[in-house]
Design a protein around this motif. Structure first.
Motif, PDB file in Angstrom:
ATOM      1  N   GLU A  89      14.235 -35.285  29.209  1.00  0.00           N
ATOM      2  CA  GLU A  89      14.631 -36.610  28.718  1.00  0.00           C
ATOM      3  C   GLU A  89      14.399 -37.718  29.740  1.00  0.00           C
ATOM      4  O   GLU A  89      14.571 -38.895  29.421  1.00  0.00           O
ATOM      5  CB  GLU A  89      16.095 -36.620  28.262  1.00  0.00           C
ATOM      6  N   ASP A  90      14.002 -37.363  30.952  1.00  0.00           N
ATOM      7  CA  ASP A  90      13.615 -38.374  31.940  1.00  0.00           C
ATOM      8  C   ASP A  90      12.172 -38.829  31.752  1.00  0.00           C
ATOM      9  O   ASP A  90      11.710 -39.751  32.440  1.00  0.00           O
ATOM     10  CB  ASP A  90      13.785 -37.836  33.365  1.00  0.00           C
ATOM     11  N   THR A  91      11.451 -38.195  30.857  1.00  0.00           N
ATOM     12  CA  THR A  91      10.059 -38.557  30.603  1.00  0.00           C
ATOM     13  C   THR A  91       9.956 -39.998  30.111  1.00  0.00           C
ATOM     14  O   THR A  91      10.612 -40.374  29.131  1.00  0.00           O
ATOM     15  CB  THR A  91       9.439 -37.610  29.567  1.00  0.00           C
ATOM     16  N   ALA A  92       9.165 -40.791  30.808  1.00  0.00           N
ATOM     17  CA  ALA A  92       9.025 -42.214  30.475  1.00  0.00           C
ATOM     18  C   ALA A  92       8.029 -42.850  31.437  1.00  0.00           C
ATOM     19  O   ALA A  92       7.624 -42.225  32.427  1.00  0.00           O
ATOM     20  CB  ALA A  92      10.366 -42.937  30.593  1.00  0.00           C
ATOM     21  N   VAL A  93       7.657 -44.082  31.128  1.00  0.00           N
ATOM     22  CA  VAL A  93       6.970 -44.917  32.111  1.00  0.00           C
ATOM     23  C   VAL A  93       8.049 -45.620  32.928  1.00  0.00           C
ATOM     24  O   VAL A  93       8.970 -46.223  32.356  1.00  0.00           O
ATOM     25  CB  VAL A  93       6.051 -45.947  31.434  1.00  0.00           C
ATOM     26  N   TYR A  94       7.934 -45.518  34.243  1.00  0.00           N
ATOM     27  CA  TYR A  94       8.923 -46.097  35.141  1.00  0.00           C
ATOM     28  C   TYR A  94       8.355 -47.386  35.754  1.00  0.00           C
ATOM     29  O   TYR A  94       7.215 -47.401  36.241  1.00  0.00           O
ATOM     30  CB  TYR A  94       9.287 -45.105  36.238  1.00  0.00           C
ATOM     31  N   TYR A  95       9.185 -48.415  35.716  1.00  0.00           N
ATOM     32  CA  TYR A  95       8.803 -49.730  36.221  1.00  0.00           C
ATOM     33  C   TYR A  95       9.755 -50.184  37.323  1.00  0.00           C
ATOM     34  O   TYR A  95      10.967 -49.977  37.217  1.00  0.00           O
ATOM     35  CB  TYR A  95       8.872 -50.784  35.112  1.00  0.00           C
ATOM     36  N   CYS A  96       9.215 -50.814  38.347  1.00  0.00           N
ATOM     37  CA  CYS A  96      10.094 -51.513  39.283  1.00  0.00           C
ATOM     38  C   CYS A  96      10.052 -52.997  38.957  1.00  0.00           C
ATOM     39  O   CYS A  96       9.077 -53.501  38.381  1.00  0.00           O
ATOM     40  CB  CYS A  96       9.719 -51.248  40.736  1.00  0.00           C
ATOM     41  N   ALA A  97      11.130 -53.683  39.321  1.00  0.00           N
ATOM     42  CA  ALA A  97      11.269 -55.095  38.998  1.00  0.00           C
ATOM     43  C   ALA A  97      12.058 -55.803  40.086  1.00  0.00           C
ATOM     44  O   ALA A  97      12.883 -55.182  40.769  1.00  0.00           O
ATOM     45  CB  ALA A  97      11.980 -55.256  37.652  1.00  0.00           C
ATOM     46  N   ALA A  98      11.800 -57.100  40.223  1.00  0.00           N
ATOM     47  CA  ALA A  98      12.451 -57.911  41.244  1.00  0.00           C
ATOM     48  C   ALA A  98      13.312 -58.994  40.601  1.00  0.00           C
ATOM     49  O   ALA A  98      12.885 -59.652  39.645  1.00  0.00           O
ATOM     50  CB  ALA A  98      11.403 -58.552  42.157  1.00  0.00           C
ATOM     51  N   ASP A  99      14.492 -59.165  41.139  1.00  0.00           N
ATOM     52  CA  ASP A  99      15.456 -60.148  40.631  1.00  0.00           C
ATOM     53  C   ASP A  99      15.760 -61.149  41.731  1.00  0.00           C
ATOM     54  O   ASP A  99      16.280 -60.780  42.781  1.00  0.00           O
ATOM     55  CB  ASP A  99      16.729 -59.415  40.189  1.00  0.00           C
ATOM     56  N   ARG A 100      15.468 -62.430  41.479  1.00  0.00           N
ATOM     57  CA  ARG A 100      15.675 -63.464  42.500  1.00  0.00           C
ATOM     58  C   ARG A 100      17.127 -63.866  42.658  1.00  0.00           C
ATOM     59  O   ARG A 100      17.503 -64.450  43.691  1.00  0.00           O
ATOM     60  CB  ARG A 100      14.887 -64.728  42.133  1.00  0.00           C
TER      61      ARG A 100
END
Length: 124
Positions: A89-100
């Motif tokens: 269930e961890d199968t996915a596309v993983y994204y990193c993101a930045a929060d100002r």
């Protein structure tokens, strides 16, 4: 402006580990809180983990707490996601993101910059 590039995804078996990396461009990386999100086919993008500007504070989704660890190296402009005891269930596309603005926000709408994503597939 920050450009983010994820790496480290792949195909693993249940119970295995993976370490994702997210390399950031720009000289202001340490002024951004960072987050990891994931999106499985047919599902909305969901929060996984976040880390404060200094790395001193972290937060996690309940589904990954105790298995995943987020960290950052501001000298190398990189944020990591160590994933242990992986499940199908961890199968996915993983994204990193930045929060100002804030650390710990869980809505994708609150993040300002995104990487292109890296695929993680966990077989049973």
């Amino acid at each position: 402006q920050v450009q983010l590039v994820e790496s480290g995804g792949g195909l693993v078996q249940a119970g295995d580990s993976l370490r994702l990396s997210c390399a950031a461009s720009g000289r202001t990386f340490s002024s951004y809180a960072m987050g990891w999100f994931r999106q499985a086919p047919g599902k909305e993008r969901e929060f996984v983990a976040s880390i404060s500007w200094s790395g001193g504070s972290t937060s996690y989704a309940n589904s990954v707490k105790g298995r995943f660890t987020i960290s950052r190296d501001n000298a190398k402009n990189t944020v990591f996601l160590q994933m242990n005891s992986l499940k199908p269930e961890d199968t996915a596309v993983y994204y990193c993101a930045a929060d100002r603005i804030y650390y710990g926000r869980t809505s994708p709408r609150d993040y300002d910059y995104w990487g292109q994503g890296t695929q993680v597939t966990v077989s049973s």
